[in-house]
Design a protein around this motif. Structure first.
Motif, mmCIF file in Angstrom:
data_model
loop_
_atom_site.group_PDB
_atom_site.id
_atom_site.type_symbol
_atom_site.label_atom_id
_atom_site.label_comp_id
_atom_site.label_asym_id
_atom_site.label_seq_id
_atom_site.Cartn_x
_atom_site.Cartn_y
_atom_site.Cartn_z
ATOM 1 N N PHE A 1 -6.732 13.329 -7.160
ATOM 2 C CA PHE A 1 -6.167 12.044 -6.760
ATOM 3 C C PHE A 1 -4.668 12.192 -6.535
ATOM 4 N N THR A 2 -4.204 11.630 -5.426
ATOM 5 C CA THR A 2 -2.791 11.689 -5.069
ATOM 6 C C THR A 2 -2.505 10.580 -4.064
ATOM 7 N N THR A 3 -1.394 10.701 -3.360
ATOM 8 C CA THR A 3 -1.054 9.799 -2.262
ATOM 9 C C THR A 3 -0.667 10.636 -1.054
ATOM 10 N N MET A 4 -0.651 9.992 0.105
ATOM 11 C CA MET A 4 -0.136 10.662 1.305
ATOM 12 C C MET A 4 1.335 10.952 1.078
ATOM 13 N N ASN A 5 1.760 12.141 1.438
ATOM 14 C CA ASN A 5 3.177 12.453 1.322
ATOM 15 C C ASN A 5 3.941 11.649 2.360
ATOM 16 N N ASP A 6 4.931 10.905 1.885
ATOM 17 C CA ASP A 6 5.730 10.050 2.765
ATOM 18 C C ASP A 6 7.079 10.673 3.108
ATOM 19 N N GLY A 7 7.217 11.964 2.838
ATOM 20 C CA GLY A 7 8.477 12.651 3.045
ATOM 21 C C GLY A 7 9.189 12.882 1.726
#
Length: 156
Positions: free
Chosen positions: A139-145
């Motif tokens: 589980f993670t998130t999209m890398n937003d920079g």
């Protein structure tokens, strides 16, 4: 002399074609998918939360994986009684089991939610018996920079 001037011109198309742009949000990902653009996903598993065998692990495996996104399905909010819109994609490849136990189908399924949350499910399926020999959920998130261990790139 003319040959020397021509050589850099031959490399220019390769350099232009090799460029990628990072997609930083679910909306950017969906727009690229709807346009039929070529997308590549890269996952930094050590920066994800790992759940294996219904147990939350203290740390995740120090590994990186990637996959092309060429088959996917989008489900709008409420389409299948889901509270949030999401897109799901998967891939299966025959690999030599890293633990030296023959060949397995490495099946990876990725679900990206409108909130930019990402769930990555990795399964090993025995190549002969088709028995599931491993299941891990990351589980993670999209890398937003800045943050997130799931990176999505589109070829420019």
């Amino acid at each position: 002399m003319k040959k020397l001037l021509l050589l850099p011109l031959l490399w220019l198309p390769m350099l232009v074609m090799a460029q990628t742009k990072q997609l930083n949000s679910f909306d950017e990902l969906m727009e690229a998918m709807k346009q039929g653009q070529k997308i590549q996903a890269v996952f930094h598993y050590k920066d994800c939360q790992l759940i294996s065998g219904n147990e939350i692990s203290d740390k995740s495996v120090d590994a990186i994986g990637g996959m092309p996104i060429d088959t996917w399905e989008y489900f709008a909010e409420g389409a299948i009684r889901n509270k949030e819109a999401f897109v799901v994609m998967s891939i299966a490849k025959l690999i030599a089991n890293p633990k030296g136990k023959g060949y397995v189908h490495n099946y990876v399924k990725v679900r990206v939610y409108a909130s930019n949350k990402v769930k990555i499910t990795a399964n090993y399926i025995d190549a002969l018996s088709f028995e599931e020999t491993m299941t891990e959920n990351f589980f993670t998130t999209m890398n937003d920079g800045n943050e997130g261990a799931a990176y999505f790139y589109v070829s420019k």
